[in-house]
Scaffold this motif. Structure first.
Motif, PDB file in Angstrom:
ATOM      1  N   UNK A 113       0.846  -1.199   0.000  1.00  0.00           N
ATOM      2  CA  UNK A 113       0.000   0.000   0.000  1.00  0.00           C
ATOM      3  C   UNK A 113       0.875   1.240   0.000  1.00  0.00           C
ATOM      4  N   UNK A 114       0.597   2.149  -0.925  1.00  0.00           N
ATOM      5  CA  UNK A 114       1.364   3.390  -1.056  1.00  0.00           C
ATOM      6  C   UNK A 114       0.556   4.605  -0.604  1.00  0.00           C
ATOM      7  N   UNK A 115      -0.752   4.581  -0.880  1.00  0.00           N
ATOM      8  CA  UNK A 115      -1.636   5.680  -0.491  1.00  0.00           C
ATOM      9  C   UNK A 115      -2.960   5.113  -0.009  1.00  0.00           C
ATOM     10  N   UNK A 116      -3.613   5.850   0.880  1.00  0.00           N
ATOM     11  CA  UNK A 116      -4.975   5.509   1.318  1.00  0.00           C
ATOM     12  C   UNK A 116      -5.811   6.772   1.296  1.00  0.00           C
ATOM     13  N   UNK A 137       2.719 -15.805  -9.230  1.00  0.00           N
ATOM     14  CA  UNK A 137       2.287 -14.417  -9.412  1.00  0.00           C
ATOM     15  C   UNK A 137       1.202 -13.957  -8.474  1.00  0.00           C
ATOM     16  N   UNK A 138       0.715 -14.846  -7.609  1.00  0.00           N
ATOM     17  CA  UNK A 138      -0.420 -14.492  -6.746  1.00  0.00           C
ATOM     18  C   UNK A 138       0.045 -13.844  -5.445  1.00  0.00           C
ATOM     19  N   UNK A 139      -0.725 -12.847  -5.006  1.00  0.00           N
ATOM     20  CA  UNK A 139      -0.425 -12.175  -3.742  1.00  0.00           C
ATOM     21  C   UNK A 139      -1.711 -11.990  -2.946  1.00  0.00           C
ATOM     22  N   UNK A 140      -1.549 -11.796  -1.628  1.00  0.00           N
ATOM     23  CA  UNK A 140      -2.696 -11.589  -0.736  1.00  0.00           C
ATOM     24  C   UNK A 140      -2.287 -10.614   0.354  1.00  0.00           C
ATOM     25  N   UNK A 141      -3.028  -9.522   0.481  1.00  0.00           N
ATOM     26  CA  UNK A 141      -2.813  -8.542   1.546  1.00  0.00           C
ATOM     27  C   UNK A 141      -4.018  -8.598   2.465  1.00  0.00           C
ATOM     28  N   UNK A 142      -3.784  -8.911   3.714  1.00  0.00           N
ATOM     29  CA  UNK A 142      -4.870  -9.092   4.675  1.00  0.00           C
ATOM     30  C   UNK A 142      -5.032  -7.888   5.594  1.00  0.00           C
ATOM     31  N   UNK A 148     -10.126   3.846  -0.589  1.00  0.00           N
ATOM     32  CA  UNK A 148      -9.475   3.787  -1.901  1.00  0.00           C
ATOM     33  C   UNK A 148      -7.963   3.760  -1.688  1.00  0.00           C
ATOM     34  N   UNK A 149      -7.290   2.913  -2.444  1.00  0.00           N
ATOM     35  CA  UNK A 149      -5.863   2.688  -2.245  1.00  0.00           C
ATOM     36  C   UNK A 149      -5.093   2.814  -3.557  1.00  0.00           C
ATOM     37  N   UNK A 150      -3.824   3.189  -3.411  1.00  0.00           N
ATOM     38  CA  UNK A 150      -2.857   3.092  -4.499  1.00  0.00           C
ATOM     39  C   UNK A 150      -1.814   2.083  -4.046  1.00  0.00           C
ATOM     40  N   UNK A 151      -1.594   1.067  -4.865  1.00  0.00           N
ATOM     41  CA  UNK A 151      -0.643   0.017  -4.536  1.00  0.00           C
ATOM     42  C   UNK A 151       0.624   0.187  -5.372  1.00  0.00           C
ATOM     43  N   UNK A 152       1.767   0.040  -4.731  1.00  0.00           N
ATOM     44  CA  UNK A 152       3.040   0.028  -5.436  1.00  0.00           C
ATOM     45  C   UNK A 152       3.354  -1.414  -5.806  1.00  0.00           C
ATOM     46  N   UNK A 153       3.589  -1.648  -7.086  1.00  0.00           N
ATOM     47  CA  UNK A 153       3.902  -2.988  -7.579  1.00  0.00           C
ATOM     48  C   UNK A 153       5.354  -3.004  -8.039  1.00  0.00           C
ATOM     49  N   UNK A 154       6.151  -3.900  -7.455  1.00  0.00           N
ATOM     50  CA  UNK A 154       7.571  -4.020  -7.792  1.00  0.00           C
ATOM     51  C   UNK A 154       7.843  -5.438  -8.280  1.00  0.00           C
ATOM     52  N   UNK A 155       7.503  -5.726  -9.537  1.00  0.00           N
ATOM     53  CA  UNK A 155       7.680  -7.075 -10.065  1.00  0.00           C
ATOM     54  C   UNK A 155       9.142  -7.347 -10.436  1.00  0.00           C
ATOM     55  N   UNK A 156       9.594  -8.542 -10.191  1.00  0.00           N
ATOM     56  CA  UNK A 156      10.974  -8.901 -10.516  1.00  0.00           C
ATOM     57  C   UNK A 156      11.146  -8.996 -12.027  1.00  0.00           C
ATOM     58  N   UNK A 157      12.189  -8.307 -12.523  1.00  0.00           N
ATOM     59  CA  UNK A 157      12.470  -8.339 -13.948  1.00  0.00           C
ATOM     60  C   UNK A 157      11.530  -7.524 -14.795  1.00  0.00           C
ATOM     61  N   UNK A 158      10.714  -6.693 -14.166  1.00  0.00           N
ATOM     62  CA  UNK A 158       9.750  -5.867 -14.895  1.00  0.00           C
ATOM     63  C   UNK A 158       9.729  -4.455 -14.306  1.00  0.00           C
ATOM     64  N   UNK A 164      -4.613   1.049  -8.767  1.00  0.00           N
ATOM     65  CA  UNK A 164      -5.657   1.589  -7.910  1.00  0.00           C
ATOM     66  C   UNK A 164      -6.574   0.458  -7.439  1.00  0.00           C
ATOM     67  N   UNK A 165      -7.033   0.552  -6.198  1.00  0.00           N
ATOM     68  CA  UNK A 165      -7.951  -0.442  -5.648  1.00  0.00           C
ATOM     69  C   UNK A 165      -8.965   0.253  -4.755  1.00  0.00           C
ATOM     70  N   UNK A 166     -10.234  -0.154  -4.868  1.00  0.00           N
ATOM     71  CA  UNK A 166     -11.294   0.394  -4.024  1.00  0.00           C
ATOM     72  C   UNK A 166     -11.881  -0.750  -3.202  1.00  0.00           C
ATOM     73  N   UNK A 167     -11.901  -0.557  -1.887  1.00  0.00           N
ATOM     74  CA  UNK A 167     -12.414  -1.573  -0.967  1.00  0.00           C
ATOM     75  C   UNK A 167     -13.710  -1.057  -0.359  1.00  0.00           C
ATOM     76  N   UNK A 168     -14.805  -1.743  -0.619  1.00  0.00           N
ATOM     77  CA  UNK A 168     -16.105  -1.322  -0.113  1.00  0.00           C
ATOM     78  C   UNK A 168     -16.321  -1.725   1.337  1.00  0.00           C
ATOM     79  N   UNK A 169     -17.200  -1.018   2.067  1.00  0.00           N
ATOM     80  CA  UNK A 169     -17.419  -1.287   3.494  1.00  0.00           C
ATOM     81  C   UNK A 169     -18.092  -2.626   3.784  1.00  0.00           C
ATOM     82  N   UNK A 170     -18.758  -3.215   2.787  1.00  0.00           N
ATOM     83  CA  UNK A 170     -19.464  -4.472   3.025  1.00  0.00           C
ATOM     84  C   UNK A 170     -18.741  -5.683   2.434  1.00  0.00           C
ATOM     85  N   UNK A 171     -17.568  -5.446   1.872  1.00  0.00           N
ATOM     86  CA  UNK A 171     -16.826  -6.532   1.238  1.00  0.00           C
ATOM     87  C   UNK A 171     -15.918  -7.232   2.251  1.00  0.00           C
TER      88      UNK A 171
END
Length: 282
Positions: A113-116, A137-142, A148-158, A164-171
């Motif tokens: 997570x980079x921004x909230x 390639x799978x990831x899980x953030x608990x 609303x979030x901005x995620x920093x992605x640092x893939x190896x070799x890329x 951007x990700x939006x997390x709803x209150x009922x999810x």
């Protein structure tokens, strides 16, 4: 003459507004290199008072095993001031996804997570809300809170990316699906000894010889065969440094887009004195 510092009384509540004892709190001051207080626990009334704080803007990060990770809005403290803040926990949400590259091949790498809600994530929050994508390639953030979030992605070799990700209150679970990452400009090569033996897990960094609007790249690691790929480079010339236990750092000048860059780090002088195998500069 010693002056008393500022104090900040934090109250932590659960989603129903009841106090939460035993929550861990950190007060992080902005523009101080991520300087934070030690983790502190709330009392039976869900409170903890930070005392002796220097003046500045503070963000409080709260965590509890039963709830999502939360951070409050930044609060300005003046010298010898007394302030209070409230953090209200939410039900935790799990964020999942998969990093894929060319040809839908899975890509390993880090996601954090980079921004909230448009504000930079406190360092403590970024350290808690991160995950490592494996070979599939799978990831899980608990324990993600709604927002609303901005995620920093640092893939190896890329190339690094921002998602951007939006997390709803009922999810309870948010699936970002496949996140496609680009290779971009790269510097490819190998770290090895004079005789050709690979130096695995060597640490590599690339510094632009001229300012290209960025700082030193993230640290990369050579593979078991000594090969490396520094990705997401901007056009221009770079100085690539390689180091490994038992070897002195070696630097090589090259340019983004180069292939077959060979780096031969010299063996550490003290290692040589004790007769260990040496590597030499090509």
């Amino acid at each position: 003459v010693l002056l008393s510092g500022a104090s900040l009384l934090v109250t932590v509540l659960d989603p129903e507004g009841r106090p939460v004892p035993g929550a861990l709190l950190r007060a992080e001051r902005e523009n101080r290199g991520g300087g934070r207080t030690l983790a502190e626990k709330t009392d039976t009334a869900g409170r903890f008072e930070f005392a002796g704080l220097d003046p500045g803007s503070y963000t409080v990060v709260a965590q509890h095993q039963d709830f999502a990770i939360e951070q409050n809005a930044a609060l300005q403290l003046e010298r010898e001031s007394r302030a209070s803040a409230q953090v209200r926990f939410s039900r935790p949400v799990t964020l999942i996804g998969r990093l894929v590259g060319e040809g839908e091949k899975p890509v390993a790498g880090g996601v954090s997570v980079q921004e909230k809600d448009g504000a930079p994530a406190a360092q403590a929050m970024a350290e808690l809300l991160k995950a490592e994508a494996g070979a599939d390639g799978r990831f899980k953030i608990e324990r993600v809170a709604p927002g609303s979030y901005a995620l920093a992605v640092l893939p190896r070799g890329h190339a690094p990316d921002r998602v951007e990700a939006v997390v709803g209150p009922k999810e309870t679970l948010v699936d970002l699906g496949d996140i496609r990452v680009e290779t971009g400009l790269t510097i490819r090569g190998r770290v090895r000894e004079k005789g050709g033996a690979p130096i695995s897990e060597a640490a590599l960094r690339a510094m632009p010889l001229r300012s290209v609007g960025g700082s030193m790249s993230s640290e990369y690691r050579a593979e078991a065969d000594g090969s490396f790929v520094l990705a997401g480079m901007q056009p221009g010339a770079y100085r690539v440094g390689a180091s490994a236990p038992g070897y002195a750092e070696q630097k090589r000048e090259t340019s983004a887009g180069s292939d077959n860059v060979e780096i031969f780090p010299p063996a550490d002088l003290m290692k040589n004195l004790f007769g260990e195998k040496a590597a030499v500069v090509n």
